[in-house]
Design a protein around this motif. Structure first.
Motif, PDB file in Angstrom:
ATOM      1  N   GLN A 121     -38.209 -68.742 131.089  1.00 17.28           N
ATOM      2  CA  GLN A 121     -38.622 -70.070 131.540  1.00 17.28           C
ATOM      3  C   GLN A 121     -37.647 -71.152 131.076  1.00 17.28           C
ATOM      4  OE1 GLN A 121     -42.756 -70.334 130.305  1.00 17.28           O
ATOM      5  NE2 GLN A 121     -43.449 -69.718 132.348  1.00 17.28           N
ATOM      6  N   GLU A 122     -37.058 -70.951 129.887  1.00 20.07           N
ATOM      7  CA  GLU A 122     -36.124 -71.962 129.386  1.00 20.07           C
ATOM      8  C   GLU A 122     -34.810 -71.987 130.161  1.00 20.07           C
ATOM      9  OE1 GLU A 122     -37.413 -69.488 127.507  1.00 20.07           O
ATOM     10  OE2 GLU A 122     -35.849 -68.507 126.288  1.00 20.07           O
ATOM     11  N   ASP A 123     -34.630 -71.023 131.066  1.00 22.09           N
ATOM     12  CA  ASP A 123     -33.433 -71.043 131.924  1.00 22.09           C
ATOM     13  C   ASP A 123     -33.589 -72.023 133.086  1.00 22.09           C
ATOM     14  OD1 ASP A 123     -33.124 -67.409 131.682  1.00 22.09           O
ATOM     15  OD2 ASP A 123     -32.441 -68.985 130.309  1.00 22.09           O
ATOM     16  N   SER A 124     -34.788 -72.529 133.284  1.00 24.83           N
ATOM     17  CA  SER A 124     -35.025 -73.482 134.369  1.00 24.83           C
ATOM     18  C   SER A 124     -34.158 -74.720 134.157  1.00 24.83           C
ATOM     19  CB  SER A 124     -36.499 -73.889 134.423  1.00 24.83           C
ATOM     20  OG  SER A 124     -37.316 -72.782 134.723  1.00 24.83           O
ATOM     21  N   TYR A 181     -21.670 -75.793 134.613  1.00 23.95           N
ATOM     22  CA  TYR A 181     -22.428 -76.590 133.666  1.00 23.95           C
ATOM     23  C   TYR A 181     -23.914 -76.407 133.971  1.00 23.95           C
ATOM     24  CZ  TYR A 181     -18.330 -79.236 132.045  1.00 23.95           C
ATOM     25  OH  TYR A 181     -17.129 -79.601 131.489  1.00 23.95           O
ATOM     26  N   ARG A 182     -24.723 -76.697 132.969  1.00 21.59           N
ATOM     27  CA  ARG A 182     -26.171 -76.642 133.144  1.00 21.59           C
ATOM     28  C   ARG A 182     -26.747 -78.002 132.779  1.00 21.59           C
ATOM     29  NH1 ARG A 182     -29.723 -72.247 129.890  1.00 21.59           N
ATOM     30  NH2 ARG A 182     -28.948 -73.400 128.067  1.00 21.59           N
ATOM     31  N   GLN A 183     -27.685 -78.475 133.601  1.00 25.06           N
ATOM     32  CA  GLN A 183     -28.333 -79.752 133.347  1.00 25.06           C
ATOM     33  C   GLN A 183     -29.837 -79.533 133.300  1.00 25.06           C
ATOM     34  OE1 GLN A 183     -27.703 -82.854 136.328  1.00 25.06           O
ATOM     35  NE2 GLN A 183     -27.776 -84.420 134.742  1.00 25.06           N
ATOM     36  N   SER A 184     -30.381 -79.612 132.101  1.00 26.71           N
ATOM     37  CA  SER A 184     -31.819 -79.465 131.932  1.00 26.71           C
ATOM     38  C   SER A 184     -32.473 -80.827 132.039  1.00 26.71           C
ATOM     39  CB  SER A 184     -32.130 -78.832 130.576  1.00 26.71           C
ATOM     40  OG  SER A 184     -31.489 -77.572 130.453  1.00 26.71           O
ATOM     41  N   GLY A 241     -25.272 -78.680 143.055  1.00 24.48           N
ATOM     42  CA  GLY A 241     -26.060 -77.929 142.089  1.00 24.48           C
ATOM     43  C   GLY A 241     -27.028 -76.944 142.717  1.00 24.48           C
ATOM     44  N   SER A 242     -27.424 -75.973 141.916  1.00 23.92           N
ATOM     45  CA  SER A 242     -28.484 -75.027 142.274  1.00 23.92           C
ATOM     46  C   SER A 242     -29.632 -75.247 141.302  1.00 23.92           C
ATOM     47  CB  SER A 242     -27.996 -73.573 142.160  1.00 23.92           C
ATOM     48  OG  SER A 242     -27.035 -73.279 143.136  1.00 23.92           O
ATOM     49  N   ARG A 243     -30.771 -75.636 141.839  1.00 26.25           N
ATOM     50  CA  ARG A 243     -31.937 -75.903 140.992  1.00 26.25           C
ATOM     51  C   ARG A 243     -32.723 -74.613 140.813  1.00 26.25           C
ATOM     52  NH1 ARG A 243     -34.513 -80.548 139.508  1.00 26.25           N
ATOM     53  NH2 ARG A 243     -33.010 -81.684 140.802  1.00 26.25           N
ATOM     54  N   LEU A 244     -32.773 -74.123 139.583  1.00 30.07           N
ATOM     55  CA  LEU A 244     -33.455 -72.862 139.272  1.00 30.07           C
ATOM     56  C   LEU A 244     -34.773 -73.154 138.570  1.00 30.07           C
ATOM     57  CD1 LEU A 244     -33.502 -69.738 139.021  1.00 30.07           C
ATOM     58  CD2 LEU A 244     -32.332 -70.022 136.818  1.00 30.07           C
ATOM     59  N   THR A 282     -37.921 -68.192 140.873  1.00 32.97           N
ATOM     60  CA  THR A 282     -37.981 -66.782 140.549  1.00 32.97           C
ATOM     61  C   THR A 282     -39.029 -66.541 139.473  1.00 32.97           C
ATOM     62  OG1 THR A 282     -36.617 -64.847 139.989  1.00 32.97           O
ATOM     63  CG2 THR A 282     -36.261 -66.835 138.700  1.00 32.97           C
ATOM     64  N   GLU A 283     -39.383 -65.296 139.315  1.00 36.11           N
ATOM     65  CA  GLU A 283     -40.349 -64.934 138.279  1.00 36.11           C
ATOM     66  C   GLU A 283     -39.620 -64.543 137.002  1.00 36.11           C
ATOM     67  OE1 GLU A 283     -43.893 -63.155 141.146  1.00 36.11           O
ATOM     68  OE2 GLU A 283     -42.623 -61.808 139.976  1.00 36.11           O
ATOM     69  N   LYS A 284     -40.242 -64.829 135.910  1.00 37.76           N
ATOM     70  CA  LYS A 284     -39.685 -64.451 134.609  1.00 37.76           C
ATOM     71  C   LYS A 284     -39.333 -62.964 134.601  1.00 37.76           C
ATOM     72  CE  LYS A 284     -41.105 -64.142 129.762  1.00 37.76           C
ATOM     73  NZ  LYS A 284     -42.186 -64.437 128.795  1.00 37.76           N
ATOM     74  N   GLY A 285     -38.129 -62.663 134.106  1.00 32.35           N
ATOM     75  CA  GLY A 285     -37.689 -61.286 134.009  1.00 32.35           C
ATOM     76  C   GLY A 285     -36.795 -60.829 135.152  1.00 32.35           C
ATOM     77  N   LYS A 286     -36.766 -61.603 136.233  1.00 39.01           N
ATOM     78  CA  LYS A 286     -35.923 -61.248 137.372  1.00 39.01           C
ATOM     79  C   LYS A 286     -34.492 -61.706 137.118  1.00 39.01           C
ATOM     80  CE  LYS A 286     -39.272 -59.835 140.179  1.00 39.01           C
ATOM     81  NZ  LYS A 286     -39.365 -58.465 140.731  1.00 39.01           N
ATOM     82  N   ASP A 287     -33.547 -61.095 137.829  1.00 41.66           N
ATOM     83  CA  ASP A 287     -32.147 -61.513 137.780  1.00 41.66           C
ATOM     84  C   ASP A 287     -31.889 -62.482 138.930  1.00 41.66           C
ATOM     85  OD1 ASP A 287     -30.740 -58.220 136.897  1.00 41.66           O
ATOM     86  OD2 ASP A 287     -32.051 -59.604 135.805  1.00 41.66           O
TER      87      ASP A 287
END
Lengths: 114, 113
Positions: free
Chosen positions: B84-87, B35-38, B107-110, B13-18
């Motif tokens: 971007q840090e939500d990736s 959970y989130r795995q960076s 998992g869902s890779r964002l 997705t692009e920055k700023g999108k939901d």
């Protein structure tokens, strides 16, 4: 300092070797200790589960917990290439909503060479 | 179902999108976790649902993150105004009652560009 510290590796060993994976922690409230295995592009799967201190063995896997030292270990005997994965330690404390809320280590990447 | 199902498996997705990420837990499991795995990091707890109790939202990193669980089954994690840090990989898990033996989805890779 993180609540749970785990050496990220990577760790590379020949087939048949004994592997030792470790985690240290700082929260004395942790009572439940788990090891999860995560293959690439997959979710973690539970490998070993231990309550409080002591040892637990399951096939080639042995989990050890030393609460006095705040140190847990996972040993893999006769390692196989299929053991190549990321190993994550996880812990939780007792009571209320903490019961299922796990604190994970960073994960150790293990590669077993044929 | 036989396991925890998550969709989409990949989302760019692009920055700023939901974005909305979906989790379908194991049938009969009353507890559900996100959970989130960076990259290079362990799993970070986000939110926990148990039956009809109020969710434990203590791990949500900002008010851009929210989650709901409808009918005690399917859950949706929503990230508004993505950064971007939500990736990361967003993992869902479920368990019987409030036990701490979790079964994770893939998992869902964002990726936020």
């Amino acid at each position: 300092q993180k609540e749970v510290e785990q050496d990220p590796g990577p760790l590379s060993v020949p087939e048949g070797a004994i592997v030792s994976l470790n985690c240290t922690y700082s929260n004395s409230a942790f009572q439940y200790f788990m090891w999860y295995r995560q293959y690439s592009r997959k979710g973690p799967e539970l490998l070993m589960y231990t309550y409080s201190s002591g040892n637990k063995e399951d096939g080639r896997f042995t989990a050890q917990v030393d609460k006095s030292s705040k140190y847990i270990s996972l040993f893999i005997r006769d390692s196989q290439p299929s053991d190549s994965a990321t190993y994550l330690c996880a812990m939780s404390s007792t009571g209320g909503t903490s019961y299922g809320k796990l604190t994970f280590g960073q994960g150790t990447i293990l590669t077993v060479h044929p | 179902g036989a396991g925890v199902s998550q969709s989409p498996s990949n989302k760019v997705t692009e920055k700023g999108k939901d974005v909305e990420l979906r989790c379908d837990p194991i049938s009969g499991h009353t507890a559900l976790y996100w959970y989130r795995q960076s990259l290079g990091q362990g799993l970070e707890f986000l939110i926990y649902f148990q039956g009809n109790s109020a969710p434990d939202k203590s791990g949500l990193p900002s008010d851009r993150f929210s989650a709901e669980r409808t009918g005690g089954s399917v859950s949706t994690l929503t990230i508004q105004r993505t950064q971007q840090e939500d990736s990361a990989v967003y993992l869902c898990a479920s368990s019987l009652n409030n036990g701490n033996v979790l079964t994770f989805g893939a998992g869902s890779r964002l990726t936020v560009l």
